[in-house]
Design an enzyme around this catalytic site. Structure first.
Site, short mmCIF file in Angstrom:
data_model
loop_
_atom_site.label_atom_id
_atom_site.label_comp_id
_atom_site.label_asym_id
_atom_site.label_seq_id
_atom_site.Cartn_x
_atom_site.Cartn_y
_atom_site.Cartn_z
N ASP A 135 -43.28 20.68 -37.18
CA ASP A 135 -44.41 21.54 -37.49
C ASP A 135 -45.44 20.71 -38.26
O ASP A 135 -45.22 19.55 -38.62
CB ASP A 135 -43.95 22.75 -38.31
CG ASP A 135 -44.82 23.98 -38.05
OD1 ASP A 135 -46.01 23.80 -37.75
OD2 ASP A 135 -44.31 25.11 -38.16
N GLU A 193 -49.64 33.33 -41.27
CA GLU A 193 -48.61 32.62 -42.02
C GLU A 193 -48.49 33.11 -43.46
O GLU A 193 -48.73 34.28 -43.75
CB GLU A 193 -48.84 31.11 -41.92
CG GLU A 193 -48.84 30.64 -40.47
CD GLU A 193 -48.82 29.15 -40.32
OE1 GLU A 193 -48.13 28.45 -41.08
OE2 GLU A 193 -49.50 28.65 -39.40
#
Length: 1008
Positions: free
Chosen positions: A623, A815
């Site tokens: 990521d 997020e």
């Protein structure tokens, strides 16, 4: 993935970009004019936001904006005060001086450049300096950028000629105006401060300096930087002269050229050329000449060879880099498209150097490239666009042109290994303005329809690949176990069985599990993320900034890990998903004595479980900057992540450091060459499967279908099927066309709010951010514009209406920014509550909740006649209107438990104590005929369901259980108690796992 709209850029697209500098020519002997002050920072310019004249700060996160003050300093280079500040930026941040919108723009065209004093900290970091040129005002101008490096200590006056500024290709507020730095309409400047360092800065005396001269008004450009050519053929290099404002050149421009250097051998691989081009005074801007470089044929198979064409320019600015002709690699086994992929990979791998292998394992953010040539210099394997990192203009053509420009750069490497370009297309091609935006995954899960998931993936893949992008960082297969998580909407639901049932999306994206369809121009490589446990992080466990739950710690027994969090990933492997992405989070398996382990460092899970036990043969991509969160120094981060099984590392800004560090670790023996070869083999395998070696450039044949009526029809159906009817007292829904409908609420007429985060930008935003139909517009089309009254805040008179529809909910986030406790909660806003009270107090009403997770509405539920969970339906508000007006029946079911209070969280199907507002699986219908009956009917349905289970009649079994569910819901009505909710929710889980007889038995228990 964590993404930001980058403010770092380079001119990555080749082509004619007339470069700038001045207005009128002056004699070379004229004295330099006096400097023109812009900012002295003595108090003459206030701290104020547009449209006023002033200095203001900005940032990607709430804590990214720097602090500013006008500080008195004895060592101020100019006057008594300087502009001083502190910063600690994780995403992006800086400050701007915008000139007043009400005043005319400034004319800087008589000056050579801009200069200022900077108090150097010697931190080696780049600071980006940006100009605002043309347009209506400072926030609707064209952006031009350059940078300087803080590699000195103390005050230093920095001079930046206007010719150093390049047109920003990553972001333009209005999509670009004329792509010419005219300097006659300047609206201010901005500085972007370094990321990843806590520091302070000081600045003083911004002013214009020098005199514009004729030579700086003209620039020589070539139509490309790289010219691939088959051996034996000729390359035509187009050389063009361009001027500011497209005026004819006033003095001659000469371009001397010669082939020199490179890996090609003069006389053997190419015929050398040398000469001079002349553009006489008066030549029109845009005039071109062509230099032809011929290559020679031999019979041997060879790597690609480079032939640089050196250009020496007099009377104008030379190109930023010399163009190079590349003689294509030929005659080597890996180039044989008919050979098995495994054989091609082995041949190519055997030829590569360690540095080239390390390059393949490196992924950079496209806007963070310090120079376009870095793609070849570091043999980069991949680029990505983070959320909001888009070309200008943000069109399908703009994307294809940008990515083709990057692929062209990769052709200048020895083996011409194409890049694999990736984006987060998590609900349609969501970075692209005008694309078809699907409901977020939580809405797809609510549909309970695997075909909807498949179709959504299919449309997404077609639109993404049509812009030249072969790789999608989707789907998210997380199992969301706590609605306080800011990524809840990225999950299909809280039940692993539901997530597994929606994994048809993988086939929609990739096609056949074998990978045979990946070469098609409507398929993309998919990514199963985030492995493993990101949906189970404990509230309060995050240590990332102000996040409370995202990127935290998942604490589970090994049995819970297998049953809940791991379960969906084996199915993804079986479906042939091409890539996996680990989670930012840490995994703490209770009882193993190891404590929390960052997933990017978890060799037992990545190597042991994913690759060895599950048999995953694709590649693992990290990521965004995630290896930086592994404990230890950077070298430790690199070796730990690679040894844990990561194959490609997303290092958006640090691609040079990563490449060098990985080489050091291998040479020191801390990472084995065998591990490197395994990683690169996995990456090359997917590139060959995608057909990138044969077709590296965009196939835009499907571009006309982007945002088409056909694709929007798929999104409309998905939006309709995602609507969950939670309450419908008195049959308020469906609405009738004959009714006068009063519509209110913050989310009724806002395309940005109904599409949510990850739309055009990382965080998304409210307002008209892309093309689509709002819920209000859909209602006006469905019910007739004359029958619908709209008042956002419900301030318009309510009399004379038959029914009210109040559309409330959340504004966009993504997020951990959306974590509850990080500036968010699960309550409706005061304005939304007031609108509900006003409308529902005046008439029968339906409330639609547009959100990425359940909202707490218990205190108002009694006043609401009908309640709908609309989730984040995407761009097609018509789909919501379809069920509101009865064109389609409500059929959606809750993919997550709807809590009564935040104190109940986390609450999930299967919990020992379970007393929600609405249970998992709940969803009323507006079918004309709802099943009737009682215990006897349920007994008969149980027997039929058991038979269907024994005979493998899944479609029949599901239909039987669904009939029993609707029957129970009719009986229960609004009397949902803990005794009803627990068996009801358990029944839906049993249905999804194929245990139809037990599902009906549980529903019978709920009925009782």
């Amino acid at each position: 993935m964590r993404r930001t709209a980058l403010l770092v850029s380079a001119a990555l697209l080749t082509g004619l970009l007339p470069f700038a500098a001045a207005s009128t020519a002056s004699g070379a002997d004229d004295p330099a004019p006096a400097p023109v002050p812009v900012d002295n920072f003595e108090g003459e310019v206030p701290f104020a936001s547009p449209p006023a004249d002033g200095i203001f700060t900005w940032g990607g996160d709430s804590d990214d904006a720097p602090t500013l003050e006008l500080a008195a300093r004895d060592d101020a280079p100019q006057g008594d005060k300087v502009l001083s500040g502190t910063y600690e930026i994780s995403g992006y941040g800086g400050f701007t001086h915008d000139f007043a919108f009400a005043e005319p723009a400034h004319d800087w065209s008589a000056s050579k450049g801009i200069r200022f004093w900077w108090d150097g900290r010697n931190n080696g970091k780049k600071v980006n300096f940006e100009l605002k040129d043309g347009g209506a005002n400072g926030e609707a101008s064209e952006l031009w950028t350059t940078s300087f490096t803080d590699d000195f200590t103390g005050w230093k006056q920095l001079e930046i000629p206007f010719t150093d500024f390049t047109y920003r290709t990553d972001y333009q507020p209005v999509g670009g105006i004329d792509q010419v730095l005219g300097l006659t309409e300047m609206w201010g400047y901005a500085l972007t401060l370094p990321v990843g360092v806590k520091d302070r800065f000081a600045m003083d005396g911004v002013e214009l300096y020098g005199k514009a001269d004729q030579a700086l008004r003209a620039r020589v450009v070539t139509d490309a930087a790289v010219y691939p050519v088959k051996e034996g053929r000729s390359a035509a290099v187009k050389v063009t002269v361009a001027t500011t404002g497209s005026a004819p050149i006033e003095e001659p421009v000469t371009v001397a050229y010669e082939t020199a250097g490179g890996t090609g051998e003069s006389g053997k691989d190419y015929t050398p050329v040398k000469g001079e081009l002349t553009f006489p005074a008066g030549t029109a801007s845009g005039a071109s000449r062509t230099v032809t470089v011929g290559t020679l044929r031999d019979k041997a198979g060879e790597n690609a060879e480079t032939v640089p064409l050196k250009l020496t320019v007099t009377g104008a600015k030379a190109p930023a880099e010399n163009p190079q002709v590349v003689i294509d690699a030929h005659g080597l086994p890996y180039l044989d498209a008919k050979a098995p992929v495994k054989k091609r990979v082995a041949d190519l791998l055997s030829r590569m150097s360690l540095a080239e292998k390390a390059g393949q394992m490196t992924q950079a953010e496209r806007g963070a490239l310090t120079a376009p040539g870095d793609i070849a210099a570091y043999d980069l394997g991949s680029l990505l666009s983070g959320g909001g990192s888009t070309p200008t203009p943000n069109t399908a053509e703009g994307w294809a042109k940008m990515i083709d420009g990057f692929q062209l750069r990769a052709q200048a490497t020895r083996f011409q290994i194409p890049l694999i370009y990736g984006v987060d297309a998590v609900h349609g091609h969501n970075n692209l303005t005008g694309a078809t935006i699907m409901p977020h995954n939580i809405g797809i899960g609510a549909s309970r329809d695997p075909q909807v998931a498949y179709d959504a993936g299919k449309v997404t893949a077609a639109e993404v690949r049509a812009t030249g992008i072969p790789w999608d960082f989707a789907p998210c297969l997380c199992v969301a176990r706590d609605e306080r998580w800011g990524r809840t909407y990225e999950s299909f639901g809280e039940d692993p069985a539901l997530v597994e049932s929606m994994e048809t999306v993988i086939q929609g994206l990739q096609g056949a599990a074998s990978g045979k369809d990946l070469k098609r121009n409507d398929k993309v490589l998919a990514t199963a993320k985030h492995f493993v446990g990101d949906g189970g992080t404990e509230f309060g466990s995050s240590t990332t900034g102000s996040y409370t739950i995202d990127q935290g710690v998942t604490k589970v027994t090994r049995q819970e890990l297998e049953a809940v969090q791991l379960a969906p990933y084996q199915d993804a492997v079986d479906r042939g998903v091409g890539t996996f992405m680990p989670s930012y989070s840490s995994l703490d398996i209770l009882g193993d004595s190891e404590g929390p382990v960052k997933m990017h460092a978890n060799a037992a899970m990545i190597n042991g479980v994913l690759k060895d036990r599950m048999g995953f043969d694709g590649f693992v991509i990290s990521d965004w900057q995630a290896i930086d969160q592994i404990p230890g120094d950077y070298a430790s981060d690199v070796r730990t992540s690679i040894n844990a099984g990561l194959d490609m590392i997303m290092v958006p800004y640090a691609y040079k450091d990563f490449h060098a560090t990985l080489l050091d670790e291998v040479r020191a023996g801390r990472v084995s060459e065998k591990r490197i070869d395994d990683a690169v083999s996995r990456i090359l395998t997917q590139k060959f499967k995608l057909g990138l070696f044969e077709k590296p450039y965009a196939d835009t044949g499907g571009a006309s279908a982007i945002g088409s009526a056909k694709h929007r029809a798929v999104a409309r159906e998905a939006a309709a099927e995602s609507q969950v009817l939670l309450k419908n007292a008195g049959g308020v829904l469906p609405l009738k066309k004959s009714q006068k409908v009063y519509v209110a609420g913050s989310n009724a007429d806002d395309i940005g709010n109904q599409t949510g985060g990850w739309t055009i930008t990382w965080q998304g935003s409210s307002g008209k951010i892309t093309d689509g139909t709002t819920i209000l517009e859909g209602m006006r089309k469905a019910g007739g514009s004359d029958s619908v009254t709209y008042s956002k805040d419900a301030s318009a008179p309510t009399g004379g209406h038959d029914v009210g529809v109040v559309v409330v909910g959340e504004t966009p986030y993504a997020e951990g920014i959306g974590d509850v406790g990080n500036g968010h909660d699960l309550a409706l806003s005061a304005a939304d509550k007031a609108a509900v009270d006003t409308v529902c107090g005046a008439m029968k009403c339906a409330v639609l909740v547009v959100s990425g997770r359940p909202q707490l509405i218990g205190d108002q539920l009694g006043d609401i006649d009908a309640l709908v969970a609309s989730w984040l339906p995407g761009t097609e508000g018509d789909g919501v209107a379809d069920v509101l007006y009865g064109k389609r029946a409500f059929t959606g079911q809750l993919p997550v438990t709807w809590p009564k209070s935040e104190a109940q969280l986390p609450i999930n199907v299967g919990d020992a104590s379970y007393d929600p507002q609405f249970p998992y699986g709940w969803g009323l219908t507006t079918l004309t005929k709802v099943p009737e009956g009682g215990r006897a009917t349920l007994k008969a349905l149980a027997a039929a369901a058991a038979l269907a289970e024994r005979t493998g009649s899944d479609e029949l079994g599901r239909a039987i259980v669904d009939k029993a569910r609707l029957l129970v819901q009719r009986k229960v009505g609004e009397g949902i108690t803990a005794a009803v909710a627990k068996p009801f929710a358990d029944a839906d889980h049993l249905l999804l796992t194929g245990r139809y007889g037990r599902a009906v038995a549980k529903l019978t228990e709920a009925y009782a």
